[in-house]
Enzyme design. Structure first.
Site, mmCIF file in Angstrom:
data_model
loop_
_atom_site.group_PDB
_atom_site.id
_atom_site.type_symbol
_atom_site.label_atom_id
_atom_site.label_comp_id
_atom_site.label_asym_id
_atom_site.label_seq_id
_atom_site.Cartn_x
_atom_site.Cartn_y
_atom_site.Cartn_z
ATOM 1 N N SER A 141 0.835 -1.191 0.000
ATOM 2 C CA SER A 141 0.000 0.000 0.000
ATOM 3 C C SER A 141 0.881 1.256 0.000
ATOM 4 O O SER A 141 1.704 1.439 -0.882
ATOM 5 C CB SER A 141 -0.953 -0.068 1.200
ATOM 6 O OG SER A 141 -1.923 0.934 1.157
ATOM 7 N N HIS B 195 -2.220 -1.265 -4.456
ATOM 8 C CA HIS B 195 -3.683 -1.256 -4.601
ATOM 9 C C HIS B 195 -4.165 0.184 -4.569
ATOM 10 O O HIS B 195 -3.390 1.118 -4.373
ATOM 11 C CB HIS B 195 -4.371 -2.120 -3.538
ATOM 12 C CG HIS B 195 -4.226 -1.629 -2.125
ATOM 13 N ND1 HIS B 195 -4.740 -2.300 -1.050
ATOM 14 C CD2 HIS B 195 -3.630 -0.533 -1.592
ATOM 15 C CE1 HIS B 195 -4.473 -1.655 0.067
ATOM 16 N NE2 HIS B 195 -3.804 -0.568 -0.242
#
Length: 198
Positions: free
Chosen positions: A98, A123
């Site tokens: 992330s 993501h």
């Protein structure tokens, strides 16, 4: 329980005890080894600014083993990495996920590395909204703007087309170090410190 090791150094003036992070900082090494929140970001930003003020011509080494965290806190680190004159070499180890992977990719061009068994996960930004419909709509527009900005930065840093980044970050996308290198998230895989630049 958080135990921080202490390092004892012998000097001509006697012994000096450092916590391990302070000792690493002397070698221009910063550790990001937790989720990213405002406190962690303030610590990383302070260390970047300190090392840059100390010597803006010498590289800073940011080791990353992080599941990600707050977008605004991560962007404070990202902006500071670009603000300082010193190149920031990034080294992914364990898991850079992330916002952790975003910061790994944000290192100086040619100086973004991962250890052989590191995992990298990209993501789209996560966000939650509650309240009245209008408040939810405002929050949704805000997260879409953040997603667009982060995808644009990732496209610039990786050389991938924006559309590819948008598609590949739509869901959790886990990569090995080699896959991350092939994708452009990192520049090289290193097995020891001699693989670092400078």
């Amino acid at each position: 329980m958080n135990l921080i090791p202490t390092v004892i150094e012998q000097t001509s003036r006697g012994e000096r005890a450092y916590d391990i992070y302070s000792r690493l900082l002397k070698d221009r090494i910063i550790m990001l080894g937790s989720a990213i929140d405002d406190n962690v970001a303030n610590s990383i930003v302070s260390q970047l600014l300190f090392l840059d003020a100390q010597d803006p011509e010498k590289d800073i080494f940011l080791y990353i083993n992080s599941p990600g965290g707050s977008i605004s806190a991560g962007m404070a680190i990202y902006d500071t990495m670009n603000f300082v004159k010193a190149d920031v070499q990034t080294i992914g180890m364990g898991m850079a996920a992330s916002m952790g992977s975003f910061l790994l990719t944000a290192g100086a061009n040619g100086k973004r590395f991962a250890l052989p068994n590191a995992e990298i996960m990209i993501h789209q930004p996560l966000g939650g909204a509650q309240g009245q419909a209008t408040e939810i709509e405002i929050a949704a527009r805000h997260i879409l703007k953040i997603k667009e900005r982060m995808n644009t930065i990732m496209a610039e840093k990786t050389g991938q087309p924006y559309e590819v980044i948008a598609r590949d970050t739509d869901r959790d996308n886990f990569m090995t170090a080699q896959e991350a290198k092939d994708y452009g998230l990192i520049d090289d895989i290193i097995i020891n410190k001699s693989g670092l630049k400078g």
